[in-house]
Design a protein around this motif. Structure first.
Motif, PDB file in Angstrom:
ATOM      1  N   ALA A  20       0.817  -1.214   0.000  1.00 26.12           N
ATOM      2  CA  ALA A  20       0.000   0.000   0.000  1.00 26.12           C
ATOM      3  C   ALA A  20       0.852   1.265   0.000  1.00 26.12           C
ATOM      4  O   ALA A  20       0.505   2.261  -0.645  1.00 26.12           O
ATOM      5  CB  ALA A  20      -0.939   0.003   1.210  1.00 26.12           C
ATOM      6  N   ARG A  21       1.972   1.237   0.717  1.00 29.48           N
ATOM      7  CA  ARG A  21       2.723   2.465   0.930  1.00 29.48           C
ATOM      8  C   ARG A  21       4.125   2.438   0.346  1.00 29.48           C
ATOM      9  O   ARG A  21       4.684   3.496   0.057  1.00 29.48           O
ATOM     10  CB  ARG A  21       2.808   2.762   2.438  1.00 29.48           C
ATOM     11  CG  ARG A  21       1.449   2.816   3.117  1.00 29.48           C
ATOM     12  CD  ARG A  21       0.646   4.033   2.678  1.00 29.48           C
ATOM     13  NE  ARG A  21       1.182   5.241   3.240  1.00 29.48           N
ATOM     14  CZ  ARG A  21       0.735   5.835   4.342  1.00 29.48           C
ATOM     15  NH1 ARG A  21      -0.290   5.303   4.985  1.00 29.48           N
ATOM     16  NH2 ARG A  21       1.285   6.924   4.789  1.00 29.48           N
ATOM     17  N   GLY A  22       4.733   1.263   0.245  1.00 25.62           N
ATOM     18  CA  GLY A  22       6.081   1.182  -0.289  1.00 25.62           C
ATOM     19  C   GLY A  22       7.121   0.986   0.786  1.00 25.62           C
ATOM     20  O   GLY A  22       6.792   0.851   1.976  1.00 25.62           O
ATOM     21  N   VAL A  23       8.391   0.950   0.362  1.00 19.94           N
ATOM     22  CA  VAL A  23       9.473   0.652   1.316  1.00 19.94           C
ATOM     23  C   VAL A  23      10.572   1.704   1.250  1.00 19.94           C
ATOM     24  O   VAL A  23      11.691   1.490   1.716  1.00 19.94           O
ATOM     25  CB  VAL A  23      10.083  -0.746   1.056  1.00 19.94           C
ATOM     26  CG1 VAL A  23       9.058  -1.826   1.357  1.00 19.94           C
ATOM     27  CG2 VAL A  23      10.596  -0.856  -0.377  1.00 19.94           C
ATOM     28  N   GLU A  24      10.274   2.835   0.644  1.00 18.89           N
ATOM     29  CA  GLU A  24      11.268   3.916   0.612  1.00 18.89           C
ATOM     30  C   GLU A  24      11.448   4.484   2.024  1.00 18.89           C
ATOM     31  O   GLU A  24      10.645   4.247   2.919  1.00 18.89           O
ATOM     32  CB  GLU A  24      10.808   5.021  -0.347  1.00 18.89           C
ATOM     33  CG  GLU A  24      10.669   4.557  -1.787  1.00 18.89           C
ATOM     34  CD  GLU A  24      11.957   3.931  -2.323  1.00 18.89           C
ATOM     35  OE1 GLU A  24      13.020   4.577  -2.198  1.00 18.89           O
ATOM     36  OE2 GLU A  24      11.899   2.784  -2.832  1.00 18.89           O
ATOM     37  N   ARG A  25      12.493   5.285   2.161  1.00 12.19           N
ATOM     38  CA  ARG A  25      12.789   5.877   3.468  1.00 12.19           C
ATOM     39  C   ARG A  25      11.571   6.613   4.038  1.00 12.19           C
ATOM     40  O   ARG A  25      11.234   6.463   5.213  1.00 12.19           O
ATOM     41  CB  ARG A  25      13.976   6.832   3.334  1.00 12.19           C
ATOM     42  CG  ARG A  25      14.337   7.509   4.614  1.00 12.19           C
ATOM     43  CD  ARG A  25      15.430   8.559   4.424  1.00 12.19           C
ATOM     44  NE  ARG A  25      16.768   7.978   4.523  1.00 12.19           N
ATOM     45  CZ  ARG A  25      17.889   8.713   4.525  1.00 12.19           C
ATOM     46  NH1 ARG A  25      17.818  10.044   4.427  1.00 12.19           N
ATOM     47  NH2 ARG A  25      19.066   8.146   4.626  1.00 12.19           N
ATOM     48  N   ALA A  26      10.905   7.386   3.183  1.00 13.88           N
ATOM     49  CA  ALA A  26       9.750   8.158   3.654  1.00 13.88           C
ATOM     50  C   ALA A  26       8.633   7.229   4.128  1.00 13.88           C
ATOM     51  O   ALA A  26       7.924   7.529   5.106  1.00 13.88           O
ATOM     52  CB  ALA A  26       9.232   9.077   2.549  1.00 13.88           C
ATOM     53  N   ASP A  27       8.461   6.107   3.433  1.00 13.78           N
ATOM     54  CA  ASP A  27       7.421   5.152   3.831  1.00 13.78           C
ATOM     55  C   ASP A  27       7.766   4.531   5.185  1.00 13.78           C
ATOM     56  O   ASP A  27       6.903   4.332   6.034  1.00 13.78           O
ATOM     57  CB  ASP A  27       7.284   4.057   2.774  1.00 13.78           C
ATOM     58  CG  ASP A  27       7.099   4.633   1.377  1.00 13.78           C
ATOM     59  OD1 ASP A  27       6.342   5.619   1.247  1.00 13.78           O
ATOM     60  OD2 ASP A  27       7.732   4.130   0.435  1.00 13.78           O
ATOM     61  N   ARG A  28       9.039   4.211   5.350  1.00 14.44           N
ATOM     62  CA  ARG A  28       9.460   3.605   6.611  1.00 14.44           C
ATOM     63  C   ARG A  28       9.365   4.608   7.764  1.00 14.44           C
ATOM     64  O   ARG A  28       8.979   4.257   8.884  1.00 14.44           O
ATOM     65  CB  ARG A  28      10.903   3.084   6.484  1.00 14.44           C
ATOM     66  CG  ARG A  28      11.017   1.901   5.536  1.00 14.44           C
ATOM     67  CD  ARG A  28      12.448   1.396   5.438  1.00 14.44           C
ATOM     68  NE  ARG A  28      12.550   0.255   4.538  1.00 14.44           N
ATOM     69  CZ  ARG A  28      12.299  -1.009   4.890  1.00 14.44           C
ATOM     70  NH1 ARG A  28      11.922  -1.269   6.129  1.00 14.44           N
ATOM     71  NH2 ARG A  28      12.389  -1.977   4.023  1.00 14.44           N
ATOM     72  N   LEU A  29       9.734   5.844   7.464  1.00 16.33           N
ATOM     73  CA  LEU A  29       9.601   6.872   8.509  1.00 16.33           C
ATOM     74  C   LEU A  29       8.132   7.082   8.895  1.00 16.33           C
ATOM     75  O   LEU A  29       7.810   7.275  10.069  1.00 16.33           O
ATOM     76  CB  LEU A  29      10.186   8.202   8.020  1.00 16.33           C
ATOM     77  CG  LEU A  29      11.612   8.537   8.421  1.00 16.33           C
ATOM     78  CD1 LEU A  29      11.983   9.922   7.896  1.00 16.33           C
ATOM     79  CD2 LEU A  29      11.820   8.476   9.942  1.00 16.33           C
ATOM     80  N   ALA A  30       7.263   7.034   7.878  1.00 16.49           N
ATOM     81  CA  ALA A  30       5.828   7.195   8.169  1.00 16.49           C
ATOM     82  C   ALA A  30       5.355   6.081   9.090  1.00 16.49           C
ATOM     83  O   ALA A  30       4.612   6.320  10.057  1.00 16.49           O
ATOM     84  CB  ALA A  30       5.020   7.185   6.872  1.00 16.49           C
ATOM     85  N   ALA A  31       5.801   4.868   8.818  1.00 24.15           N
ATOM     86  CA  ALA A  31       5.400   3.735   9.666  1.00 24.15           C
ATOM     87  C   ALA A  31       5.913   3.915  11.093  1.00 24.15           C
ATOM     88  O   ALA A  31       5.205   3.635  12.073  1.00 24.15           O
ATOM     89  CB  ALA A  31       5.924   2.428   9.075  1.00 24.15           C
ATOM     90  N   ALA A  32       7.152   4.417  11.189  1.00 25.57           N
ATOM     91  CA  ALA A  32       7.802   4.498  12.503  1.00 25.57           C
ATOM     92  C   ALA A  32       7.321   5.683  13.335  1.00 25.57           C
ATOM     93  O   ALA A  32       7.732   5.845  14.490  1.00 25.57           O
ATOM     94  CB  ALA A  32       9.315   4.562  12.323  1.00 25.57           C
ATOM     95  N   THR A  33       6.462   6.517  12.776  1.00 25.77           N
ATOM     96  CA  THR A  33       5.974   7.690  13.511  1.00 25.77           C
ATOM     97  C   THR A  33       4.449   7.755  13.575  1.00 25.77           C
ATOM     98  O   THR A  33       3.890   8.743  14.038  1.00 25.77           O
ATOM     99  CB  THR A  33       6.484   9.001  12.860  1.00 25.77           C
ATOM    100  OG1 THR A  33       6.133   8.988  11.466  1.00 25.77           O
ATOM    101  CG2 THR A  33       7.996   9.130  12.983  1.00 25.77           C
ATOM    102  N   ALA A  34       3.780   6.690  13.118  1.00 23.36           N
ATOM    103  CA  ALA A  34       2.316   6.777  12.947  1.00 23.36           C
ATOM    104  C   ALA A  34       1.546   6.513  14.235  1.00 23.36           C
ATOM    105  O   ALA A  34       0.516   7.123  14.498  1.00 23.36           O
ATOM    106  CB  ALA A  34       1.858   5.807  11.863  1.00 23.36           C
ATOM    107  N   GLY A  35       2.014   5.574  15.039  1.00 24.77           N
ATOM    108  CA  GLY A  35       1.304   5.276  16.280  1.00 24.77           C
ATOM    109  C   GLY A  35       0.182   4.269  16.121  1.00 24.77           C
ATOM    110  O   GLY A  35      -0.085   3.765  15.036  1.00 24.77           O
ATOM    111  N   ASP A  36      -0.466   3.960  17.265  1.00 21.57           N
ATOM    112  CA  ASP A  36      -1.579   2.999  17.319  1.00 21.57           C
ATOM    113  C   ASP A  36      -1.165   1.564  17.019  1.00 21.57           C
ATOM    114  O   ASP A  36      -2.010   0.723  16.691  1.00 21.57           O
ATOM    115  CB  ASP A  36      -2.708   3.399  16.368  1.00 21.57           C
ATOM    116  CG  ASP A  36      -3.779   4.246  17.049  1.00 21.57           C
ATOM    117  OD1 ASP A  36      -3.813   4.249  18.294  1.00 21.57           O
ATOM    118  OD2 ASP A  36      -4.572   4.881  16.342  1.00 21.57           O
ATOM    119  N   ASP A  37       0.142   1.276  17.124  1.00 24.48           N
ATOM    120  CA  ASP A  37       0.597  -0.081  16.786  1.00 24.48           C
ATOM    121  C   ASP A  37       0.271  -1.097  17.885  1.00 24.48           C
ATOM    122  O   ASP A  37      -0.044  -2.243  17.597  1.00 24.48           O
ATOM    123  CB  ASP A  37       2.120  -0.068  16.559  1.00 24.48           C
ATOM    124  CG  ASP A  37       2.512   0.785  15.368  1.00 24.48           C
ATOM    125  OD1 ASP A  37       2.032   0.492  14.261  1.00 24.48           O
ATOM    126  OD2 ASP A  37       3.284   1.745  15.557  1.00 24.48           O
TER     127      ASP A  37
END
Lengths: 305, 305
Positions: free
Chosen positions: B238-255
């Motif tokens: 859905a989002r990809g594996v680029e740096r920006a995608d990984r940063l988005a995952a690592a800052t999104a919360g609710d995990d």
């Protein structure tokens, strides 16, 4: 059935363990590793349980007091509190609330353990109190035929205080206003009574309504002599002592006194206690005074959601 | 200082007993009669912690899950729940909520003990969970220099799911939407890890933000290899594996995964676990990937009130 009643019925179908007491008691009673824990959670909503004009310090006091009153009814000693609190961006109000919280928690030696703060559109606050009970924990349902019905302190002050507090020029030092804003839960009396009473609960929604609940839980009726319901000098002066005044006191709520039944000698208590009636066969609550039977008002108390 | 930060600072000045852990941990830890109790209280507010379009069943699940995740971080087993709930006159929504509550409580074997219902203008609900911990209860502050940093499960699904859930034609069966609406707390993993880890907490507000909190509590810095942060196949698609995608995952919360540190062999766990970095001297969180140092985004996570 009201929305609240059907919601609680659905919750009761989930809350099946004995510790939950069918969600019909003042608190849950949970045995853990030889310790008898008592747990209660009560919420306050602005405009429902307190007035927007009430001082934040007294709202904090009330949040502690209404929960502590549930522990008092179980003869429990508080171990700690968790608080949920909505922030509405009024830092001054919130700061004063915390000041009041400290006063109340210190007064009753309750450690603050944790909680949560959230942003919200209205002032909603919840408190969970955990306490430790003795071996015998009174319920609402233990009253026996012939038991005397007793109440601590005086009844009706808070209801009269609520009326005064709604005035524009409210006097915060008025004893009735204080009774409404800062009720004092009978935690010490509860501790001393727990081993003696056959049933006990706190009076939060109105003496007659709560007496009817105790009677229902016990499978009996409560016969109450309205003339004996204890009224303060302040209440007598402000409202009078006619039947209507006494009925108003007995249905107003927010008293946070202890209502209990017993057929044994009472222990020494740190507060006045008055015998107001007797448990009899039947159901419901029957009220009389020196003039005879007292027709019950449509509302026996405050069915607040 | 924000209104919430100054409010919590004032509460910290009250919450002085060790059991409160300075209001800086996931839960309070209270020793009573030889039993180590863990207590947590989290609230959900509509429009803040869940979407008005979220199904009531999933909101109930989330209320249980976010609290249970705090117990998981302490390696505690739930003993019971108390719930505070505002009724807004929508009986159908409320009934569906109770159905979802039963599913969630049954799934994790949590007895409902009590609570309170009130009428209110907005949907606010709070839950207190009481649990029993083992002798060793991890804190956020125990990490040591050189410890590996680990996380259970995958990161970022819930954040991506929130974006999808905000669309008009949301698909409730989408695995990302499910991760947002119905997170599964790592209660079993927490139990197995509690005796091994040097520090542990749950990831609720964003991996980087929570890692920074753990680092601060431990007096160290967290060095995180962004390439190792575990992403699901659904997230990658859905989002990809680029740096920006990984940063988005690592800052999104609710995990609601567990973040922990250890320098010992890990026990067998019922879920995937990934080493994502190491505790080093210094302070804050340092992120790198195969391309080098990663500039930190302005927000490391969700500072929700």
């Amino acid at each position: 059935m009201s929305g609240e009643a059907s919601f609680i019925e659905k919750l009761r179908a989930i809350a099946t363990i004995p510790a939950a007491r069918g969600l019909r008691d003042d608190a849950a009673v949970l045995d853990v590793g030889g310790t008898r824990l008592v747990l209660t959670h009560d919420m306050l909503v602005e405009g429902v349980h307190f007035l927007p004009s009430d001082p934040p310090t007294s709202v904090a006091w009330k949040l502690v007091a209404v929960n502590l009153s549930d522990l008092a009814a179980k003869g429990a000693t508080p171990l700690g509190a968790l608080m949920g609190y909505t922030l509405r961006g009024d830092a001054k109000w919130d700061a004063a609330f915390v000041d009041g919280l400290k006063v109340a928690l210190d007064r009753f030696s309750i450690p603050l353990l944790g909680g949560d703060t959230v942003s919200g559109g209205e002032r909603v606050m919840g408190m969970t109190l955990i306490g430790q009970a003795m071996d015998v924990v009174p319920s609402r349902g233990g009253a026996r035929e012939g038991d005397g019905i007793f109440v601590t302190g005086v009844i009706g002050d808070a209801g009269a205080g609520l009326d005064l507090a709604q005035a524009a020029d409210v006097n915060g030092n008025n004893v009735l206003v204080k009774a409404y804003r800062m009720p004092v839960p009978q935690i010490d009396a509860g501790l001393r009574l727990a081993g003696t009473v056959s049933a006990m609960m706190d009076v939060s929604d109105g003496l007659l309504l709560d007496a009817a609940r105790m009677a229902e839980a016990s499978g009996l009726a409560a016969m109450i002599d309205l003339d004996t319901v204890p009224l303060s000098a302040a209440y007598r002066a402000a409202r009078g002592v006619e039947r209507a005044d006494r009925l108003a006191a007995a249905t107003a709520g927010d008293d946070y006194q202890l209502l209990f039944t017993s057929n044994r000698p009472l222990p020494a208590l740190p507060c006045p206690v008055t015998r107001i009636g007797q448990m009899i066969p039947g159901h419901g609550v029957h009220v009389h005074d020196s003039q005879g039977g007292v027709p019950l008002p449509q509302s026996l108390g405050w069915l607040h959601e």
